[in-house]
Write an enzyme that holds these catalytic residues in place. Structure first.
Site, PDB file in Angstrom:
ATOM      1  N   GLY A   1       2.158   4.976  -0.650  1.00  0.00           N
ATOM      2  CA  GLY A   1       1.574   6.280  -0.957  1.00  0.00           C
ATOM      3  C   GLY A   1       2.691   7.257  -1.266  1.00  0.00           C
ATOM      4  N   ARG A   2       3.420   7.654  -0.197  1.00  0.00           N
ATOM      5  CA  ARG A   2       4.491   8.649  -0.304  1.00  0.00           C
ATOM      6  C   ARG A   2       5.506   8.297  -1.391  1.00  0.00           C
ATOM      7  NH1 ARG A   2       6.188  11.603   4.278  1.00  0.00           N
ATOM      8  NH2 ARG A   2       5.309   9.952   5.542  1.00  0.00           N
TER       9      ARG A   2
ATOM     10  N   CYS B   1      -1.268  33.578  11.308  1.00  0.00           N
ATOM     11  CA  CYS B   1      -0.947  34.183  12.606  1.00  0.00           C
ATOM     12  C   CYS B   1      -0.549  33.144  13.646  1.00  0.00           C
ATOM     13  CB  CYS B   1      -2.124  35.004  13.077  1.00  0.00           C
ATOM     14  SG  CYS B   1      -2.542  36.243  11.867  1.00  0.00           S
TER      15      CYS B   1
ATOM     16  N   GLU C   1       0.838  -1.212   0.000  1.00  0.00           N
ATOM     17  CA  GLU C   1       0.000   0.000   0.000  1.00  0.00           C
ATOM     18  C   GLU C   1       0.872   1.260   0.000  1.00  0.00           C
ATOM     19  OE1 GLU C   1      -2.141  -0.431   3.667  1.00  0.00           O
ATOM     20  OE2 GLU C   1      -3.175  -2.244   3.046  1.00  0.00           O
TER      21      GLU C   1
END
Ligand code: LLP
Length: 415
Positions: free
Chosen positions: A275-276, A343, A273
């Site tokens: 992804g990256r 911010c 599996e």
């Protein structure tokens, strides 16, 4: 052609200058290389060769339907963690029969949708979940294909937030309990046990934790087989790391060869599996320097991308490479904190970077194809960035920039 490179002092995505993309689509925007995505997937697929396998791309890394569609065209399977991801895969033309459904908290409606779509299997993480799946499948008069996600208790040696295969993590069924849960599952009338899986973490740069996990899964498969429970696939999850700075992870080829080596005497299907490692280095974030300022000894470059566009630096202390789009600059090189307009003091994309940049220059933040856009938000009422795909000399907008109206489109004022 290289995916991302300088040519005559200008940074390019494949055959297209980032200055041209800036002019046409403005900033901030994510830019992907089609060739890079397809090559990475191909490296995995070629490494498996004729071996019975399925590459289930982890949609969570980048779920844009243009990317899912390119992978579907190659024949990829998909790893999903929600009905939203399932719908994306279907919309992109993916085959639900090659989808594995992971995640610790699947809702009943999501389980029902997955069974209706005919997914390859549900990766089950607890006895409670197993019982709910059995009940739903009973209602639907079908058998639910399931795999049990085993927590092998191995240390993936990565950032604690993205480590998932240790006893103290919320994921999976403990290795000690696995055999008993399999016995229980095999007795349920609306459950069909098809597989075994694990996922030990992400950005893993060492092969050993995988091999340890694999050993544990294989010994369970053998134990179960002796008890008459035949496992049809072993899913080793995702997690292979990429090079952001100076990491040296195994290549997809080394990774696949090593895991196949562990199963060379068996024809059981192997699933992964990733992804990256498929999309991570296939994407960059283009941004413009708004202001340069100095507070005491510290130099800041304030850019038009922010933590809402890319949360990885502040969330995981992640280091993402930052380069100027136009290499030659008259100005002196200085150390900058590259920060956004949000911010919060945690709103930085890079700290202490040596760059020669001026106000109005564009910069590219590299390695953001995975867990970049998908983790972006509208914090500070900032529209999410556009996404662009480059294919050779062609440029495609694969997601338009959000408009200000998009931001409150679903909100309602009291009568
Ligand atoms: N399979 C399962 C069950 C997962 O939970 C994951 C990632 C993958 C596959 C894909 O892992 P990959 O090959 O992409 O490492 N947001 C974090 C990463 C979180 C990963 C979560 N699970 C980051 O930006 O580093």
């Amino acid at each position: 052609m290289q995916d991302f490179h300088y040519s005559n002092g200008t940074f390019y995505a494949e055959g297209v200058s980032l200055n041209d993309i800036h002019e046409q689509y403005s900033t901030p925007c994510f830019i992907y290389s089609r060739a890079a995505i397809e090559r990475q997937w191909g490296l995995y697929n070629d490494a498996f060769g004729d071996r019975n396998h399925c590459i289930c791309y982890a949609v969570k890394a980048n779920g844009n339907i243009a990317i899912l569609n390119l992978l579907a065209r190659l024949g990829s399977g998909f790893d999903i963690v929600s009905v939203g991801e399932l719908q994306r895969v279907i919309k992109a033309g993916g085959d639900p029969g090659k989808v594995v459904f992971s995640g610790v908290g699947k809702r009943p409606d999501e389980i029902r949708a997955a069974l209706q779509a005919g997914v390859k299997c549900l990766n089950v993480e607890s006895i409670s979940e197993l019982t709910v799946i059995n009940d739903i499948a009973g209602d639907m008069q079908c058998k639910a294909p399931v795999s049990l996600r085993i927590n092998p208790d191995v240390d993936p040696l990565t950032h604690p937030y993205i480590s998932t295969g240790l006893k103290e993590n919320k994921f999976g069924i403990s290795y000690e309990e696995a055999e008993a849960v399999y016995s229980q599952a095999s007795c349920l009338s609306h459950i069909e046990v098809v597989g075994i899986d694990c996922h030990i973490g992400s950005q893993i740069t060492d092969m050993d934790p995988y091999l340890d996990a694999m050993d544990k899964l294989i010994s369970l498969v053998n134990l179960l087989s002796d008890k008459g429970i035949q496992i049809q696939h072993v899913d080793l999850g995702g997690g292979l790391g990429i090079n952001y700075k100076d990491e040296a992870p195994p290549s997809p080829d080394e990774f696949v060869s090593a895991i196949c080596g562990k199963m060379k005497d068996s024809n059981i299907e192997i699933l992964i599996e990733p992804g990256r490692s498929i999309v991570g280095n296939a994407g960059l974030l283009l941004s413009q320097v708004l202001y340069i300022k100095q507070n005491g000894d510290k130099n800041f470059a304030i850019i038009d991308a922010a933590m809402n566009d890319l949360i990885r630096p502040v969330l995981y202390d992640a280091w993402q490479k930052i380069v100027p789009v136009n290499e030659v600059s008259e100005v002196e090189e200085k150390q900058y904190d590259i920060v956004g307009p949000v911010c919060e003091s945690g709103d930085f994309l890079g700290l202490d970077r040596s760059l020669s940049i001026s106000e109005g220059d564009t910069i590219a933040i590299l390695g953001v194809g995975a867990y970049g856009f998908v983790m972006s938000s509208n914090y500070n009422a900032r529209p999410r960035a556009a996404e662009i795909m480059v294919d050779g000399d062609e440029v495609y907008e694969i997601q338009r920039r959000e408009t200000l109206e998009d931001l409150y489109e679903r909100e309602m004022i009291l009568p």
